[in-house]
Design a protein around this motif. Structure first.
Motif, PDB file in Angstrom:
ATOM      1  N   ASP A   1       0.822  -1.142   0.143  1.00 20.09           N
ATOM      2  CA  ASP A   1       0.046  -0.011   0.253  1.00 20.09           C
ATOM      3  C   ASP A   1       0.926   1.130   0.001  1.00 20.09           C
ATOM      4  O   ASP A   1       2.104   1.422   0.613  1.00 20.09           O
ATOM      5  CB  ASP A   1      -0.978   0.212   1.322  1.00 20.09           C
ATOM      6  CG  ASP A   1      -2.298  -0.759   1.118  1.00 20.09           C
ATOM      7  OD1 ASP A   1      -2.547  -0.977   0.010  1.00 20.09           O
ATOM      8  OD2 ASP A   1      -2.796  -1.135   2.169  1.00 20.09           O
ATOM      9  N   THR A   2       0.400   2.202  -0.537  1.00 22.86           N
ATOM     10  CA  THR A   2       1.041   3.690  -0.598  1.00 22.86           C
ATOM     11  C   THR A   2       0.076   4.524  -0.047  1.00 22.86           C
ATOM     12  O   THR A   2      -1.404   4.340   0.143  1.00 22.86           O
ATOM     13  CB  THR A   2       1.322   4.067  -1.891  1.00 22.86           C
ATOM     14  OG1 THR A   2       0.220   4.292  -2.744  1.00 22.86           O
ATOM     15  CG2 THR A   2       2.407   2.964  -2.583  1.00 22.86           C
TER      16      THR A   2
ATOM     17  N   TRP B   1      -0.700   7.474  -1.403  1.00 22.85           N
ATOM     18  CA  TRP B   1      -1.634   7.822  -2.668  1.00 22.85           C
ATOM     19  C   TRP B   1      -2.636   6.823  -2.794  1.00 22.85           C
ATOM     20  O   TRP B   1      -3.792   7.102  -2.944  1.00 22.85           O
ATOM     21  CB  TRP B   1      -0.618   8.003  -3.743  1.00 22.85           C
ATOM     22  CG  TRP B   1      -1.498   8.446  -4.986  1.00 22.85           C
ATOM     23  CD1 TRP B   1      -1.589   9.867  -5.251  1.00 22.85           C
ATOM     24  CD2 TRP B   1      -1.955   7.809  -6.131  1.00 22.85           C
ATOM     25  NE1 TRP B   1      -2.086  10.231  -6.125  1.00 22.85           N
ATOM     26  CE2 TRP B   1      -2.473   8.806  -6.863  1.00 22.85           C
ATOM     27  CE3 TRP B   1      -2.022   6.558  -6.326  1.00 22.85           C
ATOM     28  CZ2 TRP B   1      -2.995   8.365  -7.930  1.00 22.85           C
ATOM     29  CZ3 TRP B   1      -2.857   6.081  -7.406  1.00 22.85           C
ATOM     30  CH2 TRP B   1      -3.213   7.077  -8.346  1.00 22.85           C
TER      31      TRP B   1
ATOM     32  N   ASP C   1       5.850   9.880   4.466  1.00 18.17           N
ATOM     33  CA  ASP C   1       5.311   9.226   3.776  1.00 18.17           C
ATOM     34  C   ASP C   1       5.466   7.646   3.968  1.00 18.17           C
ATOM     35  O   ASP C   1       4.767   6.831   3.127  1.00 18.17           O
ATOM     36  CB  ASP C   1       5.778   9.456   2.089  1.00 18.17           C
ATOM     37  CG  ASP C   1       5.390  10.869   1.700  1.00 18.17           C
ATOM     38  OD1 ASP C   1       4.308  11.542   2.246  1.00 18.17           O
ATOM     39  OD2 ASP C   1       6.023  11.345   0.778  1.00 18.17           O
ATOM     40  N   LYS C   2       6.055   7.298   5.021  1.00 17.06           N
ATOM     41  CA  LYS C   2       6.326   5.934   5.222  1.00 17.06           C
ATOM     42  C   LYS C   2       5.143   5.418   6.216  1.00 17.06           C
ATOM     43  O   LYS C   2       4.678   6.066   7.287  1.00 17.06           O
ATOM     44  CB  LYS C   2       7.647   5.700   6.219  1.00 17.06           C
ATOM     45  CG  LYS C   2       8.748   6.117   5.351  1.00 17.06           C
ATOM     46  CD  LYS C   2      10.262   5.839   6.019  1.00 17.06           C
ATOM     47  CE  LYS C   2      11.282   6.176   5.421  1.00 17.06           C
ATOM     48  NZ  LYS C   2      11.950   5.728   4.320  1.00 17.06           N
TER      49      LYS C   2
ATOM     50  N   ILE D   1       8.340   3.156 -10.317  1.00 18.17           N
ATOM     51  CA  ILE D   1       7.712   3.427  -9.012  1.00 18.17           C
ATOM     52  C   ILE D   1       8.198   4.827  -8.535  1.00 18.17           C
ATOM     53  O   ILE D   1       9.529   5.105  -8.539  1.00 18.17           O
ATOM     54  CB  ILE D   1       8.453   2.366  -7.770  1.00 18.17           C
ATOM     55  CG1 ILE D   1       8.265   1.012  -8.302  1.00 18.17           C
ATOM     56  CG2 ILE D   1       7.818   2.659  -6.472  1.00 18.17           C
ATOM     57  CD1 ILE D   1       6.825   0.405  -8.210  1.00 18.17           C
TER      58      ILE D   1
ATOM     59  N   THR E   1       6.674   8.721  -4.096  1.00 22.42           N
ATOM     60  CA  THR E   1       5.638   8.288  -3.043  1.00 22.42           C
ATOM     61  C   THR E   1       5.123   6.885  -3.250  1.00 22.42           C
ATOM     62  O   THR E   1       4.121   6.684  -2.182  1.00 22.42           O
ATOM     63  CB  THR E   1       4.617   9.188  -3.204  1.00 22.42           C
ATOM     64  OG1 THR E   1       3.975   9.072  -4.491  1.00 22.42           O
ATOM     65  CG2 THR E   1       5.196  10.650  -3.039  1.00 22.42           C
ATOM     66  N   GLY E   2       5.666   5.995  -4.142  1.00 20.89           N
ATOM     67  CA  GLY E   2       5.463   4.687  -3.942  1.00 20.89           C
ATOM     68  C   GLY E   2       4.295   4.174  -5.233  1.00 20.89           C
ATOM     69  O   GLY E   2       3.766   3.106  -4.943  1.00 20.89           O
ATOM     70  N   ILE E   3       3.880   5.160  -6.063  1.00 18.87           N
ATOM     71  CA  ILE E   3       2.850   4.726  -6.988  1.00 18.87           C
ATOM     72  C   ILE E   3       3.532   3.952  -8.012  1.00 18.87           C
ATOM     73  O   ILE E   3       4.621   4.133  -8.633  1.00 18.87           O
ATOM     74  CB  ILE E   3       2.210   5.913  -7.556  1.00 18.87           C
ATOM     75  CG1 ILE E   3       1.519   6.886  -6.669  1.00 18.87           C
ATOM     76  CG2 ILE E   3       1.347   5.510  -8.731  1.00 18.87           C
ATOM     77  CD1 ILE E   3       1.201   8.294  -6.749  1.00 18.87           C
ATOM     78  N   ASN E   4       3.026   2.759  -8.618  1.00 18.99           N
ATOM     79  CA  ASN E   4       3.601   1.734  -9.343  1.00 18.99           C
ATOM     80  C   ASN E   4       3.181   2.297 -10.851  1.00 18.99           C
ATOM     81  O   ASN E   4       1.688   2.047 -10.971  1.00 18.99           O
ATOM     82  CB  ASN E   4       3.343   0.398  -9.116  1.00 18.99           C
ATOM     83  CG  ASN E   4       4.217  -0.646 -10.001  1.00 18.99           C
ATOM     84  OD1 ASN E   4       4.365  -0.332 -11.199  1.00 18.99           O
ATOM     85  ND2 ASN E   4       4.451  -1.787  -9.678  1.00 18.99           N
TER      86      ASN E   4
ATOM     87  N   ASP F   1       6.167  12.248  -7.402  1.00 24.13           N
ATOM     88  CA  ASP F   1       7.504  11.876  -7.912  1.00 24.13           C
ATOM     89  C   ASP F   1       8.500  13.130  -7.928  1.00 24.13           C
ATOM     90  O   ASP F   1       7.959  14.373  -7.878  1.00 24.13           O
ATOM     91  CB  ASP F   1       7.267  11.310  -9.307  1.00 24.13           C
ATOM     92  CG  ASP F   1       8.561  10.260  -9.464  1.00 24.13           C
ATOM     93  OD1 ASP F   1       9.409   9.972  -8.352  1.00 24.13           O
ATOM     94  OD2 ASP F   1       8.669   9.649 -10.508  1.00 24.13           O
TER      95      ASP F   1
END
Length: 187
Positions: free
Chosen positions: A35-36, A38, A60-61, A110, A113-116, A151
């Motif tokens: 999960d992120t 976002w 953001d962790k 990626i 912020t972790g969005i793939n 990003d």
């Protein structure tokens, strides 16, 4: 009679207990692996900033099994309901806009912020300098639409943005242009 009264009280306790649990479950989200912020914010129709605010997050962790609040408390919601409705506030910034893709050699796809982006090719994401446009901000980019600043890149400094376009040919067609973007200010 005693047995009936105890049974009745037990039923009431179970009913009220279950309804409160259901209410609480609707206001929280348990983080799953991968999960992120976002993705959780999008799933719950809120912004990353709101999610961070509700949970007093300073980074953001997040970690699996962490329980996050995904809606305002009743007190906060009541304040918002009684407040006058205003148009969303924003600031305009002139930027140099280029495009990038996640399908380049050596690209993970990626975002910071972790969005793939490879799994979410329709995501409207821009790369920004967080000193100019904070990560998690909603930004309107003419010719691209509403995007999330999710990003950052080594070549994205100052008043420059990179818009994510999944198709390499279309990214090249975007080129480089000077435009005015609207950065929505969180109230």
């Amino acid at each position: 009679m005693k047995k009936t009264t105890i049974s009745f009280i037990t039923v009431l306790v179970l009913l009220f207990g279950a309804s409160n649990a259901t209410l609480a479950a609707g206001n929280t989200y348990q983080v799953k692996k991968g999960d992120t912020l976002w993705a959780i914010a999008k799933k719950n129709n809120i912004t990353v900033s709101q999610l961070k605010s509700y949970n007093k997050l300073t980074s953001d962790k997040i970690r699996p099994n962490q329980v996050l609040k995904v809606s305002a408390t009743a007190k906060t919601a009541a304040k918002k309901t009684t407040a006058k409705t205003k148009a969303p506030a924003y600031k305009e910034i002139t930027v140099r806009a280029t495009a990038y893709t996640a399908s380049c050699k050596g690209c993970s796809g990626i975002t910071y912020t972790g969005i793939n982006l490879k799994k979410n090719p329709n995501a409207k994401v821009i790369s920004v300098d967080p000193k100019v446009i904070p990560l998690g901000s909603k930004v309107y980019v003419p010719g691209y639409g509403e995007a999330i600043a999710a990003d950052k890149g080594s070549s994205v400094k100052g008043n420059k943005i990179d818009v994510f376009i999944p198709n390499k040919q279309r990214a090249l067609q975007w080129g480089s242009k000077t435009i005015k973007v609207k950065v929505y200010i969180k109230n």
